[in-house]
Scaffold this motif. Sequence first.
Motif, PDB file in Angstrom:
ATOM      1  N   PHE A 198       0.858  -1.184   0.000  1.00 14.43           N
ATOM      2  CA  PHE A 198       0.000   0.000   0.000  1.00 14.43           C
ATOM      3  C   PHE A 198       0.894   1.233   0.000  1.00 14.43           C
ATOM      4  O   PHE A 198       1.719   1.417   0.892  1.00 14.43           O
ATOM      5  CB  PHE A 198      -0.900  -0.033   1.239  1.00 14.43           C
ATOM      6  CG  PHE A 198      -1.650   1.238   1.536  1.00 14.43           C
ATOM      7  CD1 PHE A 198      -2.396   1.873   0.562  1.00 14.43           C
ATOM      8  CD2 PHE A 198      -1.618   1.782   2.810  1.00 14.43           C
ATOM      9  CE1 PHE A 198      -3.098   3.045   0.848  1.00 14.43           C
ATOM     10  CE2 PHE A 198      -2.319   2.943   3.107  1.00 14.43           C
ATOM     11  CZ  PHE A 198      -3.060   3.575   2.134  1.00 14.43           C
TER      12      PHE A 198
ATOM     13  N   THR B 241      -2.164  -1.511  -3.917  1.00 13.17           N
ATOM     14  CA  THR B 241      -3.207  -0.495  -3.777  1.00 13.17           C
ATOM     15  C   THR B 241      -2.574   0.873  -3.575  1.00 13.17           C
ATOM     16  O   THR B 241      -1.509   1.008  -2.974  1.00 13.17           O
ATOM     17  CB  THR B 241      -4.176  -0.776  -2.603  1.00 13.17           C
ATOM     18  OG1 THR B 241      -3.442  -0.810  -1.395  1.00 13.17           O
ATOM     19  CG2 THR B 241      -4.935  -2.069  -2.803  1.00 13.17           C
TER      20      THR B 241
ATOM     21  N   HIS C 255      -9.886  -0.001   2.809  1.00 13.66           N
ATOM     22  CA  HIS C 255      -9.362  -1.244   2.226  1.00 13.66           C
ATOM     23  C   HIS C 255     -10.381  -2.381   2.364  1.00 13.66           C
ATOM     24  O   HIS C 255     -10.586  -3.155   1.425  1.00 13.66           O
ATOM     25  CB  HIS C 255      -8.024  -1.633   2.865  1.00 13.66           C
ATOM     26  CG  HIS C 255      -6.849  -1.000   2.218  1.00 13.66           C
ATOM     27  ND1 HIS C 255      -6.193   0.078   2.761  1.00 13.66           N
ATOM     28  CD2 HIS C 255      -6.222  -1.274   1.057  1.00 13.66           C
ATOM     29  CE1 HIS C 255      -5.204   0.426   1.955  1.00 13.66           C
ATOM     30  NE2 HIS C 255      -5.201  -0.371   0.912  1.00 13.66           N
TER      31      HIS C 255
ATOM     32  N   GLY D  97     -11.963  -0.219  -5.894  1.00 12.96           N
ATOM     33  CA  GLY D  97     -11.518   0.721  -4.882  1.00 12.96           C
ATOM     34  C   GLY D  97     -12.657   1.157  -4.001  1.00 12.96           C
ATOM     35  O   GLY D  97     -13.781   0.653  -4.109  1.00 12.96           O
TER      36      GLY D  97
ATOM     37  N   ALA E  41      -7.195  -0.052  -6.594  1.00 15.20           N
ATOM     38  CA  ALA E  41      -6.301  -1.103  -7.056  1.00 15.20           C
ATOM     39  C   ALA E  41      -5.397  -0.479  -8.113  1.00 15.20           C
ATOM     40  O   ALA E  41      -5.872   0.169  -9.056  1.00 15.20           O
ATOM     41  CB  ALA E  41      -7.104  -2.259  -7.640  1.00 15.20           C
TER      42      ALA E  41
END
Length: 182
Positions: A3, A87, A107, A115, A132
């Motif tokens: 992330f 992400t 998330h 998303g 994503a």
Amino acid sequence: MTFAAIVLAGGRAVRMDGADKASVEYAGRSLLEHAIGALRDAHEVVVVGDPVPTTRPVTFCREEPRFGGPVAALLTGYDALARRPATVGVLAVDMPRVTPSTFRRLHEAADGRDGAFLTDAEGRRQLAGVLAADRLDGVRPDPGAQHGMSMRALLAGLDLALLAPAGAEGRDVDTWADLRDL
């Protein structure tokens, strides 16, 4: 899952007399420090705006030409990431009530979708969300079309969850009165 996140901090702040929103203080910290704190779980943070001192190492960059809007800023920040994430988080610098918990909930809401974005109390999508990375790649416009493009237009074809705010986390600071009222 990796992330990474992009903080959008390079706008004109017209309704705040051109103030540098990243440096505006709320509750004893700059709005930028609040944003960086909300992204504690991100392995990397890019700030699209002018460099200012921060307590956490971040990468600063600017879209060219400057003031290209949120899509140009998001994609400039995305291109500045050192490592491609699974992400991508996006957060406007003027949302000091967003927390790491907000991004964990985003998330969760994005699971099985392209998303998720936070809304304000009226249900309008805010500039706080996760996407994503492969889906962001899939909707990326030509470089000439990014400048001035709305986030709504960029994300129109994606399957996005909308997450209602917990408390005041969906509020942004567009005016000095907004800051006072937080």
